[in-house]
Motif scaffolding. Structure first.
Motif, PDB file in Angstrom:
ATOM      1  N   ALA A 214       0.839  -1.198   0.000  1.00 49.54           N
ATOM      2  CA  ALA A 214       0.000   0.000   0.000  1.00 49.54           C
ATOM      3  C   ALA A 214       0.872   1.246   0.000  1.00 49.54           C
ATOM      4  N   ILE A 215       0.337   2.310  -0.589  1.00 50.90           N
ATOM      5  CA  ILE A 215       0.991   3.618  -0.593  1.00 50.90           C
ATOM      6  C   ILE A 215      -0.030   4.626  -0.096  1.00 50.90           C
ATOM      7  N   GLU A 216       0.342   5.381   0.933  1.00 48.78           N
ATOM      8  CA  GLU A 216      -0.604   6.314   1.533  1.00 48.78           C
ATOM      9  C   GLU A 216       0.074   7.656   1.772  1.00 48.78           C
ATOM     10  N   GLU A 217      -0.492   8.710   1.186  1.00 53.23           N
ATOM     11  CA  GLU A 217      -0.001  10.043   1.501  1.00 53.23           C
ATOM     12  C   GLU A 217      -0.463  10.434   2.897  1.00 53.23           C
ATOM     13  N   THR A 218       0.426  11.087   3.644  1.00 52.81           N
ATOM     14  CA  THR A 218       0.150  11.409   5.040  1.00 52.81           C
ATOM     15  C   THR A 218      -0.167  12.884   5.196  1.00 52.81           C
ATOM     16  N   LYS A 219      -0.724  13.224   6.368  1.00 48.46           N
ATOM     17  CA  LYS A 219      -1.054  14.617   6.661  1.00 48.46           C
ATOM     18  C   LYS A 219       0.191  15.468   6.839  1.00 48.46           C
ATOM     19  N   ALA A 220       1.310  14.811   7.104  1.00 49.69           N
ATOM     20  CA  ALA A 220       2.566  15.542   7.332  1.00 49.69           C
ATOM     21  C   ALA A 220       3.295  15.837   6.032  1.00 49.69           C
ATOM     22  N   GLN A 221       2.557  15.859   4.925  1.00 45.21           N
ATOM     23  CA  GLN A 221       3.121  16.157   3.601  1.00 45.21           C
ATOM     24  C   GLN A 221       4.246  15.187   3.241  1.00 45.21           C
ATOM     25  N   GLY A 222       3.945  13.931   3.380  1.00 45.32           N
ATOM     26  CA  GLY A 222       4.867  12.881   3.017  1.00 45.32           C
ATOM     27  C   GLY A 222       4.080  11.675   2.559  1.00 45.32           C
ATOM     28  N   VAL A 223       4.732  10.535   2.570  1.00 50.67           N
ATOM     29  CA  VAL A 223       4.086   9.321   2.084  1.00 50.67           C
ATOM     30  C   VAL A 223       4.597   8.129   2.887  1.00 50.67           C
ATOM     31  N   ARG A 224       3.720   7.168   3.085  1.00 51.49           N
ATOM     32  CA  ARG A 224       4.042   5.942   3.812  1.00 51.49           C
ATOM     33  C   ARG A 224       3.887   4.779   2.856  1.00 51.49           C
ATOM     34  N   GLY A 230       7.655  -4.472   6.665  1.00 55.42           N
ATOM     35  CA  GLY A 230       8.035  -3.185   7.217  1.00 55.42           C
ATOM     36  C   GLY A 230       7.449  -2.041   6.419  1.00 55.42           C
ATOM     37  N   THR A 231       7.759  -0.836   6.851  1.00 53.42           N
ATOM     38  CA  THR A 231       7.248   0.357   6.183  1.00 53.42           C
ATOM     39  C   THR A 231       8.374   1.359   5.968  1.00 53.42           C
ATOM     40  N   VAL A 232       8.170   2.208   4.965  1.00 52.00           N
ATOM     41  CA  VAL A 232       9.101   3.288   4.665  1.00 52.00           C
ATOM     42  C   VAL A 232       8.324   4.602   4.696  1.00 52.00           C
ATOM     43  N   SER A 233       8.836   5.575   5.419  1.00 55.58           N
ATOM     44  CA  SER A 233       8.289   6.926   5.385  1.00 55.58           C
ATOM     45  C   SER A 233       9.224   7.804   4.579  1.00 55.58           C
ATOM     46  N   ALA A 234       8.654   8.623   3.696  1.00 62.19           N
ATOM     47  CA  ALA A 234       9.485   9.448   2.820  1.00 62.19           C
ATOM     48  C   ALA A 234       8.759  10.753   2.523  1.00 62.19           C
ATOM     49  N   ARG A 235       9.528  11.730   2.090  1.00 60.89           N
ATOM     50  CA  ARG A 235       8.937  12.980   1.616  1.00 60.89           C
ATOM     51  C   ARG A 235       8.245  12.769   0.276  1.00 60.89           C
ATOM     52  N   LEU A 236       8.807  11.859  -0.520  1.00 61.34           N
ATOM     53  CA  LEU A 236       8.340  11.661  -1.888  1.00 61.34           C
ATOM     54  C   LEU A 236       8.569  10.213  -2.278  1.00 61.34           C
ATOM     55  N   VAL A 237       7.623   9.640  -3.015  1.00 67.00           N
ATOM     56  CA  VAL A 237       7.813   8.307  -3.581  1.00 67.00           C
ATOM     57  C   VAL A 237       7.750   8.404  -5.100  1.00 67.00           C
ATOM     58  N   PRO A 354       5.561   7.392 -23.539  1.00 68.36           N
ATOM     59  CA  PRO A 354       5.654   7.156 -22.094  1.00 68.36           C
ATOM     60  C   PRO A 354       4.743   8.086 -21.299  1.00 68.36           C
ATOM     61  N   HIS A 355       4.293   7.586 -20.168  1.00 62.97           N
ATOM     62  CA  HIS A 355       3.363   8.296 -19.298  1.00 62.97           C
ATOM     63  C   HIS A 355       4.088   8.627 -17.999  1.00 62.97           C
ATOM     64  N   ILE A 356       4.227   9.909 -17.696  1.00 68.06           N
ATOM     65  CA  ILE A 356       4.935  10.365 -16.520  1.00 68.06           C
ATOM     66  C   ILE A 356       4.108  11.466 -15.879  1.00 68.06           C
ATOM     67  N   GLY A 357       4.063  11.495 -14.554  1.00 67.39           N
ATOM     68  CA  GLY A 357       3.254  12.519 -13.913  1.00 67.39           C
ATOM     69  C   GLY A 357       3.155  12.337 -12.414  1.00 67.39           C
ATOM     70  N   ARG A 358       2.081  12.885 -11.822  1.00 70.47           N
ATOM     71  CA  ARG A 358       1.854  12.856 -10.376  1.00 70.47           C
ATOM     72  C   ARG A 358       0.461  12.291 -10.095  1.00 70.47           C
ATOM     73  N   LEU A 359       0.377  11.441  -9.080  1.00 74.25           N
ATOM     74  CA  LEU A 359      -0.925  11.012  -8.568  1.00 74.25           C
ATOM     75  C   LEU A 359      -1.336  11.834  -7.361  1.00 74.25           C
ATOM     76  N   GLY A 360      -0.398  12.555  -6.795  1.00 74.64           N
ATOM     77  CA  GLY A 360      -0.630  13.406  -5.639  1.00 74.64           C
ATOM     78  C   GLY A 360       0.630  14.181  -5.368  1.00 74.64           C
ATOM     79  N   PRO A 361       0.614  15.067  -4.370  1.00 74.54           N
ATOM     80  CA  PRO A 361       1.803  15.875  -4.096  1.00 74.54           C
ATOM     81  C   PRO A 361       3.054  15.053  -3.802  1.00 74.54           C
ATOM     82  N   SER A 362       2.884  13.863  -3.231  1.00 69.43           N
ATOM     83  CA  SER A 362       4.046  13.064  -2.814  1.00 69.43           C
ATOM     84  C   SER A 362       4.176  11.754  -3.572  1.00 69.43           C
TER      85      SER A 362
END
Length: 432
Positions: A214-224, A230-237, A354-362
């Motif tokens: 799973a990939i989930e954008e967080t309220k802290a302007q990041g992504v989980r 395990g899990t990874v927290s990052a500013r951007l994925v 090719p298809h490149i872009g954003r699904l959300g801010p992170s």
């Protein structure tokens, strides 16, 4: 949580001849990083290496092994440009888009060569790629392509008539073609492994056996990013899983179609035999809609690929399916032993761009190289890295191109695409 052992590589000649690589541990517990990259293939490692060299903390999570997907199974051909010609890009998207994409058309091959030399990646790199034409119509299309490229200052292209064919490829099938001196071929899995080593040397971390759940954008302007153990927290994925990300981001899955292509390799041949068949040691792809591609290997095999299966899947017998193609191209190889047969899955967009872009801010992504992935993945990985570093210009050029849905939805997109491929293949056979 328990992390399953990484899935082994496909039983290909590439896997059999790959350099040894250490196992990379899966994600365990919770880790934090600046940027998380999903997918340890060409796109993901290209972006990750650039970002690590810029000083970012980067982790790459890979469901299987480094280079396990199409990046480690493809034909190993450095084919410049895109799956659609510049003239098509101009007609669809306008002169500005054509100019911008033309400026990047040879960059993927340049990136490969620069990294091979800078990081001393042993991957059997050879210069030269040939586009083989069956008909005068295909020759005219190649001549038009050459004019378009040269009009943008792109060089390295040489037309070859029938009289000059034997210095490139000895086959009765073609009337001529075009030699791209800036094309070439290499061992893609060894290149991928070399990118991973360079990335780790720059401070990055690769986690194998870490399928994303799973990939989930967080309220802290990041992504989980949640993995099996395990899990990874990052500013951007950066999502670079192409056709292999299943059930995690449906919006991306709906935008592409998985397509399988098959490859075989002969037994090692005598040096005079391979020299006679492919004297320039250039890789070859033909100009048909459903094309064949082939080349020499460093141990004197012929590696031959072709055929596509829309929606994924393979023929019951890959060896049997491709033997007739190989023997038609090279009649002298009738009955030759075929040592390896495998397939790989790539992602096709409806536009073949090719298809490149954003699904959300992170959550940013790149996929859908549509059969031209060896070079475009290098380029698009670099564009992802540039954008993550705040340089949005070239990323935005690609992100602005419309990506259209396949007609028929999930139920009918495969039969409709197969019908289209049959129609264009029929035109190829009829020479119209």
């Amino acid at each position: 949580m328990f992390a399953p052992a990484p899935v082994p590589h496909a039983p290909s000649w590439y896997a059999a001849s790959a350099h040894q690589a250490p196992p990379r541990p899966p994600v365990q517990g919770h880790v934090e990083t600046d940027i998380c990259v999903i997918g340890a293939g060409f796109t993901g490692l290209s972006a990750a290496l650039d970002l690590a060299e810029k000083g970012y903390r980067v982790r790459v999570v890979e469901a299987a092994r480094v280079g396990w997907g199409a990046s480690g199974r493809n034909g190993g051909q450095i084919v410049n440009g895109y799956s659609r010609d510049l003239a098509v890009i101009r007609a669809r998207y306008g002169v500005d888009a054509e100019r911008a994409l033309a400026a990047m058309a040879q960059e993927g091959g340049d990136i490969i060569r620069e990294r091979v030399h800078r990081h001393a990646i042993a991957c059997d790199l050879v210069d030269g790629g040939f586009h083989a034409a069956f008909t005068p119509k295909q020759m005219r299309a190649l001549e038009a392509m050459k004019r378009d490229w040269e009009g943008h200052g792109l060089d390295g292209l040489e037309m070859v008539d029938r009289a000059g064919l034997d210095r490139i490829v000895h086959s009765p099938r073609y009337v001529g073609g075009m030699l791209d001196h800036k094309g070439g071929h290499f061992h893609p899995l060894n290149y991928c492994l070399g990118l991973a080593r360079a990335f780790e040397a720059a401070g990055g971390t690769v986690h194998e056996g870490s399928a994303v759940i799973a990939i989930e954008e967080t309220k802290a302007q990041g992504v989980r990013i949640e993995c099996a153990a395990g899990t990874v927290s990052a500013r951007l994925v950066l999502v670079c899983a192409n056709a292999y990300l299943k059930g995690v981001l449906p919006a991306l899955e709906r935008a592409v179609m998985p397509v399988n292509s098959q490859v075989v390799t002969t037994a090692p041949l005598p040096e005079p035999t391979v020299q006679a068949l492919l004297p320039a040691n250039a890789c070859v792809e033909d100009c048909n809609y459903v094309l064949d591609y082939y080349r020499r290997t460093a141990d004197n095999r012929i590696l031959y690929g072709g055929g596509i299966h829309y929606g994924g899947g393979d023929p019951l017998d890959i060896t049997r399916a491709l033997r007739s193609h190989l023997e038609t191209t090279f009649p002298s190889l009738a009955g030759v032993r075929l040592d390896y047969a495998w397939s790989g899955t790539f992602a096709l967009t409806l536009t073949r761009i090719p298809h490149i872009g954003r699904l959300g801010p992170s959550v940013w992504f790149s996929h859908g190289d549509s059969g031209h992935g060896v070079t475009t993945t290098q380029l698009l990985g670099r564009l992802l890295a540039e954008a993550a570093d705040g340089q949005m210009g070239r990323f935005d050029v690609f992100a602005a191109l419309p990506n259209l849905p396949f007609p028929g939805g999930r139920l009918f997109r495969v039969p409709l695409t197969r019908f289209g491929a049959w129609y264009y293949s029929l035109r190829d056979r009829l020479g119209v």
